[in-house]
Design an enzyme around this catalytic site. Structure first.
Site, PDB file in Angstrom:
ATOM      1  N   ASP A   1       0.827  -1.217   0.000  1.00  0.00           N
ATOM      2  CA  ASP A   1       0.000   0.000   0.000  1.00  0.00           C
ATOM      3  C   ASP A   1       0.859   1.265   0.000  1.00  0.00           C
ATOM      4  O   ASP A   1       1.708   1.448   0.869  1.00  0.00           O
ATOM      5  CB  ASP A   1      -0.883   0.033   1.253  1.00  0.00           C
TER       6      ASP A   1
ATOM      7  N   ASP B   1     -10.195  -6.188  -0.698  1.00  0.00           N
ATOM      8  CA  ASP B   1      -9.115  -5.695   0.179  1.00  0.00           C
ATOM      9  C   ASP B   1      -9.716  -4.967   1.368  1.00  0.00           C
ATOM     10  O   ASP B   1     -10.507  -4.045   1.202  1.00  0.00           O
ATOM     11  CB  ASP B   1      -8.223  -4.741  -0.647  1.00  0.00           C
TER      12      ASP B   1
HETATM   13  C1  DX5 Z   1      -6.332  -0.372   3.596  1.00  0.00           C
HETATM   14  C2  DX5 Z   1      -5.353  -1.156   2.771  1.00  0.00           C
HETATM   15  C3  DX5 Z   1      -5.345  -2.616   2.976  1.00  0.00           C
HETATM   16  C4  DX5 Z   1      -4.951  -3.048   4.364  1.00  0.00           C
HETATM   17  C5  DX5 Z   1      -5.648  -4.330   4.627  1.00  0.00           C
HETATM   18  O1  DX5 Z   1      -6.321   0.942   3.147  1.00  0.00           O
HETATM   19  O2  DX5 Z   1      -5.591  -0.941   1.398  1.00  0.00           O
HETATM   20  O3  DX5 Z   1      -4.526  -3.276   2.019  1.00  0.00           O
HETATM   21  O4  DX5 Z   1      -3.569  -3.246   4.527  1.00  0.00           O
HETATM   22  O5  DX5 Z   1      -5.420  -4.674   5.933  1.00  0.00           O
HETATM   23  P1  DX5 Z   1      -6.503  -5.503   6.764  1.00  0.00           P
HETATM   24  O6  DX5 Z   1      -6.564  -6.865   6.143  1.00  0.00           O
HETATM   25  O7  DX5 Z   1      -5.939  -5.494   8.134  1.00  0.00           O
HETATM   26  O8  DX5 Z   1      -7.799  -4.774   6.668  1.00  0.00           O
HETATM   27 ZN    ZN Z   2      -4.532  -2.095  -0.062  1.00  0.00          ZN
END
Ligand code: DX5
Ligand code: ZN
Length: 255
Positions: free
Chosen positions: A46, A192
């Site tokens: 990210d 996601d």
């Molecule tokens: C949120 C991100 C995700 C995040 C997901 O803005 O895009 O990729 O890292 O993490 P979890 O699985 O903990 O929601």
């Molecule tokens: Zn993400």
């Protein structure tokens, strides 16, 4: 592939570890237990600029360094999808490309011309994905999907790991899978944000090909076991498009 019932079947559902919730000072130690024991095709990285979302993510240098460290250690490296939650993806994408990204994911909500940018990215030999925020209806991105290799449905507000999925996201995946089937497009569908052991199957059965998961894997003590558990849960969820459209009972409470 076309199955006996005439429906297109797709490859198995893939778990994609998202690194945002890891210890940023030692990403190699975070991913090594998984990469040593499993053949992980994709990782999720990210990038957040503090403007598109009120947080900060990874920079191109971290991708370059992490990929080199993984290759040194294991002699191989998974592919990296870079999720650009930034105001200027047109400026940043090439930096991540130079750092080894195999996919760049642009947000529909970014204030820039994303279709010409997608063309540029794909013509440079890198996959380009389209991401939508929870408040963006699927209908808004549907006409653009012919320009993209994948759709990433964000189930939480952008910027942070460890949030709960926003209700209505499963329906968006079902809508996308239906659109893909009807329009004969070939884009992959990824989910996601907020994906964990209890709801991963629900999203896979709704039509997601890629299950991106961060804190369920990296914040539960043993990332190796967590990755294996998620992979086992998803094994056998994909038998054909028809089976993906059935919504399991009690799904809302699991979202
Ligand atoms: C949120 C991100 C995700 C995040 C997901 O803005 O895009 O990729 O890292 O993490 P979890 O699985 O903990 O929601
Ligand atoms: Zn993400």
């Amino acid at each position: 592939m076309v199955s006996a019932n005439g429906m297109h079947s797709r490859a198995a559902v893939t778990v994609v570890p998202s690194l945002l919730s890891c210890d940023h000072s030692n990403l190699l130690s975070a991913v090594q237990p998984i990469l040593s024991d499993f053949s992980v095709p994709w990782m999720h990285f990210d990038a957040i600029d503090g403007l598109f979302a009120p947080a900060y993510g990874f920079c191109p240098q971290s991708l370059l360094d992490l990929r080199s460290a993984i290759k040194r250690q294991l002699n191989r490296c998974p592919k990296f999808a870079v999720h650009l939650m930034v105001q200027q993806p047109n400026v940043l994408w090439s930096k991540f490309a130079e750092s080894g990204a195999e996919e760049i994911v642009l947000h529909l909500e970014s204030p820039c011309e994303i279709v010409p940018l997608a063309r540029k990215i794909e013509s440079s030999g890198i996959r380009c994905g389209l991401a939508i925020n929870p408040e963006t209806p699927f209908a808004k991105c549907a006409p653009l999907l012919r320009h993209f290799s994948s759709l990433l449905v964000l189930a939480v507000n952008p910027g942070f790991g460890g949030q709960d999925t926003i209700p209505g996201t499963v329906e968006k995946i079902i809508e996308a899978a239906g659109h893909r089937e009807k329009s004969h497009r070939h884009y992959d569908i990824a989910i996601d944000g907020g994906i964990h052991f209890k709801n991963a199957e629900l999203f896979a059965n709704a039509g997601a090909d890629f299950i991106v998961s961060g804190s369920a894997i990296f914040c539960n003590g043993c990332q190796r076991n967590a990755y294996e558990q998620l992979t086992n849960i998803l094994r056998g969820t994909r038998e054909g498009v028809g089976s993906r459209h059935r919504r399991p009972q009690h799904s809302a409470s699991l979202e």
